[in-house]
Design an enzyme around this catalytic site. Structure first.
Site, PDB file in Angstrom:
ATOM      1  N   HIS A 291      -1.866  -9.391 -16.620  1.00  0.00           N
ATOM      2  CA  HIS A 291      -1.240 -10.629 -17.077  1.00  0.00           C
ATOM      3  C   HIS A 291       0.236 -10.394 -17.347  1.00  0.00           C
ATOM      4  O   HIS A 291       0.615  -9.318 -17.802  1.00  0.00           O
ATOM      5  CB  HIS A 291      -1.926 -11.160 -18.347  1.00  0.00           C
TER       6      HIS A 291
ATOM      7  N   ASP B 137      -9.250 -15.592 -15.978  1.00  0.00           N
ATOM      8  CA  ASP B 137      -9.996 -15.920 -14.765  1.00  0.00           C
ATOM      9  C   ASP B 137     -11.075 -14.899 -14.406  1.00  0.00           C
ATOM     10  O   ASP B 137     -11.833 -15.113 -13.466  1.00  0.00           O
ATOM     11  CB  ASP B 137      -9.026 -16.073 -13.577  1.00  0.00           C
TER      12      ASP B 137
HETATM   13  C1  LIG Z   1      -1.038 -11.976 -13.155  1.00  0.00           C
HETATM   14  C2  LIG Z   1      -0.034 -11.048 -12.451  1.00  0.00           C
HETATM   15  C3  LIG Z   1       0.587 -11.809 -11.275  1.00  0.00           C
HETATM   16  C4  LIG Z   1       1.047 -10.700 -13.457  1.00  0.00           C
HETATM   17  O1  LIG Z   1       1.747  -9.669 -12.959  1.00  0.00           O
HETATM   18  P1  LIG Z   1       3.305  -9.408 -13.139  1.00  0.00           P
HETATM   19  O2  LIG Z   1       3.700  -9.418 -14.556  1.00  0.00           O
HETATM   20  O3  LIG Z   1       4.076 -10.293 -12.240  1.00  0.00           O
HETATM   21  O4  LIG Z   1       3.318  -7.960 -12.652  1.00  0.00           O
HETATM   22  P2  LIG Z   1       3.566  -7.449 -11.159  1.00  0.00           P
HETATM   23  O5  LIG Z   1       2.828  -8.257 -10.146  1.00  0.00           O
HETATM   24  O6  LIG Z   1       5.041  -7.335 -11.024  1.00  0.00           O
HETATM   25  O7  LIG Z   1       2.854  -6.043 -11.255  1.00  0.00           O
HETATM   26  C5  LIG Z   1       3.341  -4.951 -12.020  1.00  0.00           C
HETATM   27  C6  LIG Z   1       2.610  -3.700 -11.610  1.00  0.00           C
HETATM   28  O8  LIG Z   1       1.248  -3.777 -12.002  1.00  0.00           O
HETATM   29  C7  LIG Z   1       0.390  -3.790 -10.875  1.00  0.00           C
HETATM   30  N1  LIG Z   1      -0.620  -4.810 -11.072  1.00  0.00           N
HETATM   31  C8  LIG Z   1      -0.508  -5.922 -11.851  1.00  0.00           C
HETATM   32  N2  LIG Z   1      -1.639  -6.613 -11.766  1.00  0.00           N
HETATM   33  C9  LIG Z   1      -2.448  -5.954 -10.918  1.00  0.00           C
HETATM   34  C10 LIG Z   1      -3.744  -6.189 -10.424  1.00  0.00           C
HETATM   35  N3  LIG Z   1      -4.414  -7.284 -10.793  1.00  0.00           N
HETATM   36  N4  LIG Z   1      -4.283  -5.310  -9.581  1.00  0.00           N
HETATM   37  C11 LIG Z   1      -3.607  -4.220  -9.200  1.00  0.00           C
HETATM   38  N5  LIG Z   1      -2.374  -3.934  -9.626  1.00  0.00           N
HETATM   39  C12 LIG Z   1      -1.804  -4.805 -10.488  1.00  0.00           C
HETATM   40  C13 LIG Z   1       1.287  -4.149  -9.701  1.00  0.00           C
HETATM   41  O9  LIG Z   1       0.789  -3.655  -8.484  1.00  0.00           O
HETATM   42  C14 LIG Z   1       2.579  -3.526 -10.099  1.00  0.00           C
HETATM   43  O10 LIG Z   1       2.509  -2.154  -9.841  1.00  0.00           O
HETATM   44  P3  LIG Z   1       3.803  -1.358  -9.261  1.00  0.00           P
HETATM   45  O11 LIG Z   1       4.849  -1.519 -10.335  1.00  0.00           O
HETATM   46  O12 LIG Z   1       3.273   0.017  -9.081  1.00  0.00           O
HETATM   47  O13 LIG Z   1       4.142  -2.069  -8.002  1.00  0.00           O
HETATM   48  C15 LIG Z   1      -0.747  -9.791 -11.925  1.00  0.00           C
HETATM   49  O14 LIG Z   1      -1.298  -9.067 -12.979  1.00  0.00           O
HETATM   50  C16 LIG Z   1      -1.799 -10.135 -10.880  1.00  0.00           C
HETATM   51  O15 LIG Z   1      -1.479 -10.271  -9.704  1.00  0.00           O
HETATM   52  N6  LIG Z   1      -3.093 -10.250 -11.284  1.00  0.00           N
HETATM   53  C17 LIG Z   1      -4.112 -10.671 -10.368  1.00  0.00           C
HETATM   54  C18 LIG Z   1      -4.070 -12.175 -10.167  1.00  0.00           C
HETATM   55  C19 LIG Z   1      -4.585 -12.907 -11.365  1.00  0.00           C
HETATM   56  O16 LIG Z   1      -5.605 -12.547 -11.930  1.00  0.00           O
HETATM   57  N7  LIG Z   1      -3.915 -13.982 -11.721  1.00  0.00           N
HETATM   58  C20 LIG Z   1      -4.322 -14.832 -12.841  1.00  0.00           C
HETATM   59  C21 LIG Z   1      -3.368 -14.680 -13.968  1.00  0.00           C
HETATM   60  S1  LIG Z   1      -3.921 -15.549 -15.409  1.00  0.00           S
END
Ligand SMILES: CC(C)(COP(=O)(O)OP(=O)(O)OC[C@H]1O[C@@H](n2cnc3c(N)ncnc32)[C@H](O)[C@@H]1OP(=O)(O)O)[C@@H](O)C(=O)NCCC(=O)NCCS
Length: 376
Positions: free
Chosen positions: A262, A313
Site C-alpha cells: 500500500h 483488496d
Molecule cells: C498499491 C501499490 C501500487 C502501492 O505501491 P507504491 O507505493 O506505488 O510502490 P511501488 O509500486 O513504487 O513499489 C515499491 C517497491 O515495492 C514493490 N512492491 C510494492 N507492492 C508490491 C506487490 N504487491 N508485489 C510485489 N512487489 C511490490 C515494488 O516492486 C517496488 O520494488 P522496487 O523498489 O524493488 O522496484 C503497490 O503496493 C501494488 O502494486 N500493489 C498491488 C496492487 C494492489 O493491491 N492495489 C490495491 C491497493 S489498495
C-alpha cells in the site's frame, strides 16, 4: 517547466486537499470517517448510516436515517434507455465499462445535473449511491439473459443489492458481511479515483462527469481492480498445497502480488484485518474454506519474503467469492461502496474549490527549428 522543481513521482506524500471526511493514519494503521473508527462503523453501523455520516457530518438520528432511506428508495427507478444500453452491450464487456456508461447516462436525465450547489450535490450523491446498486445488478441480470429484479421495500441497501443480483433473499450473515464491506470501501481520502473525481470537479464540472472518471480510475489493477486480480491469483494457485511453489515462481519472475502493499499503510491496513475475519467466516459458511486457507498462506509467504502487508483488496476477494459475487463484479461492488466517498469528496471540493492543476518537469528535446515535410 524549464528547470527541475522537485518532482514527486506518483505525488507520494503530497498533501493536495483539506478534508473532514477521512482520517488516515498510515504509520499506525488507523482509519476513521469523520472521527469514528472504521472498526466501530463496520461492526455497528449500517452502510446507510455511513452514507449519512459522510454527507452530513453526523451519525443520523432515526428520523434522519428514515429520510435518507426515502431518498435512496426514490432514486431506484433507472432510465429505460439504460436497460437498452445494457441489452446492446457486448456480453463479455467489463461491467466497469458499463457502470461508467451508466453514470454518463444518469447524468443526462438527473434533475440537478449541472447544479453544483451544496444541496444539489448532496441530492445527486444520494441518488447515485442508490442507482449504482441498481445499475450494477440490472446489467448483471441482463447480460445473463434475465430480467432485472426490482428492490424489495423493507430490505437494507446491502440486502437489496444481493437480492437484485440473484433474485433470492440473502441470509443475515451474508447481508452483514456485505454491508460491512460497503462501509469498509466507502471512503479512503485521496486515493487515485477520489483524487480523479476532485480534479474533475475542480474545473467546475459536475458530479456525474467526475464519478464517471472515478469509475475509470478505480477499474485499474493497482487500485480497485486488485480484488478481482487476487481472486484470479487464488484460482490460478488452485489448492493450498500449491501456494509455496506459486510464491517461488512469482518471486523469481518478479511478479507483482495483487492485494499486497500500500502507498500509505506500511504497518498494516486496518480494513484488511476486519475483512480477514469476515472472509474466514464466509468461507466456512460457503463450504469453500480452501480460498481462505490459501489466502492466509499466501499472505504469510509474501509478508515474509517481501515485507508487504495485505491491503483492503486481499481478503475481500475470498469474502466476495464466498458470498457468491461473480469475480468480474468485485470492482463494481467496490464502486458501490466508494460512491459514498466520491459523492462526499465532490461536495467538499465544490464547497471550497480551487482548480487542481499541477506542473510537469519537461524532459523532452531542447527547442529546435521546425523542419518542413520535404526535408524530414
Ligand atoms: C498499491 C501499490 C501500487 C502501492 O505501491 P507504491 O507505493 O506505488 O510502490 P511501488 O509500486 O513504487 O513499489 C515499491 C517497491 O515495492 C514493490 N512492491 C510494492 N507492492 C508490491 C506487490 N504487491 N508485489 C510485489 N512487489 C511490490 C515494488 O516492486 C517496488 O520494488 P522496487 O523498489 O524493488 O522496484 C503497490 O503496493 C501494488 O502494486 N500493489 C498491488 C496492487 C494492489 O493491491 N492495489 C490495491 C491497493 S489498495
Amino acid at each position: 517547466m524549464t528547470e527541475s522543481s522537485g518532482l514527486i513521482r506518483g505525488l507520494e506524500g503530497v498533501v493536495a486537499a483539506e478534508t473532514q471526511l477521512c482520517d488516515l493514519d498510515g504509520a499506525n494503521g488507523r482509519l476513521a470517517y469523520r472521527g469514528y473508527d472504521i472498526a466501530d462503523l463496520a461492526r455497528q453501523a449500517t452502510f446507510e448510516e455511513v452514507v449519512y455520516l459522510l454527507l452530513y457530518g453526523e451519525l443520523p438520528k432515526a428520523a434522519q436515517l428514515d429520510a435518507l432511506v426515502v431518498g435512496l428508495t426514490a432514486a431506484r427507478e433507472i432510465p429505460r434507455e439504460m436497460l437498452q444500453v445494457f441489452r446492446m452491450a457486448p456480453k463479455a464487456t467489463d461491467p466497469m465499462r458499463v457502470l461508467q456508461a451508466s453514470v454518463a447516462i444518469l447524468g443526462m436525465s438527473d434533475p440537478d445535473a449541472t447544479d453544483n450547489s451544496h444541496g444539489a450535490n448532496v441530492r445527486k450523491a444520494i441518488r447515485l449511491t442508490s442507482q449504482f446498486a441498481v445499475a450494477i445488478c440490472a446489467h448483471h441480470r441482463v447480460r445473463q439473459g434475465l430480467e432485472p429484479v426490482s428492490a424489495l421495500a423493507g430490505l437494507s441497501h446491502a440486502a437489496n443489492f444481493l437480492y437484485m443480483l440473484t433474485g433470492e433473499r440473502p441470509g443475515p450473515a451474508a447481508v452483514k458481511a456485505f454491508d460491512a464491506s460497503l462501509t469498509l470501501y466507502a471512503e479512503h481520502e485521496l486515493n487515485a479515483s477520489t483524487f480523479t473525481t476532485r480534479a474533475i470537479v475542480s474545473t467546475q464540472s459536475d458530479m456525474h462527469s467526475a464519478v464517471a472518471g472515478g469509475v475509470g480510475a478505480l477499474k485499474g489493477p493497482l487500485h480497485g481492480g486488485a480484488g478481482e486480480a487476487v481472486m484470479r491469483t487464488l484460482m490460478e494457485i488452485g489448492e493450498v498445497a500449491n501456494v509455496d511453489a506459486f510464491t517461488e515462481r512469482s518471486l523469481a519472475a518478479k511478479r507483482r502480488f495483487m492485494g499486497m502493499g500500500h502507498r500509505v499503510y506500511k504497518a498494516g491496513d486496518p480494513r484488511a484485518a476486519i475483512l480477514k475475519g469476515m472472509a474466514e467466516e464466509a468461507c466456512k459458511q460457503s463450504g469453500q474454506f480452501k480460498w481462505y486457507e490459501m489466502a492466509v498462506k499466501l499472505h504469510a509467504r509474501i509478508a515474509k519474503e517481501k515485507g508487504l502487508i495485505p491491503n483492503v483488496d486481499f481478503y475481500s476477494a475470498p469474502l466476495f467469492y464466498s458470498l457468491g459475487i461473480p469475480v468480474d463484479l468485485f470492482t463494481p461492488v467496490i464502486a458501490a461502496g466508494r460512491i459514498a466517498g466520491w459523492g462526499a469528496n465532490i461536495v467538499e471540493q465544490h464547497d471550497d474549490n480551487r482548480l487542481i492543476r499541477p506542473r510537469a518537469d519537461y524532459v523532452g528535446p531542447k527547442r529546435r527549428e521546425f523542419v518542413t515535410r520535404d526535408k524530414r
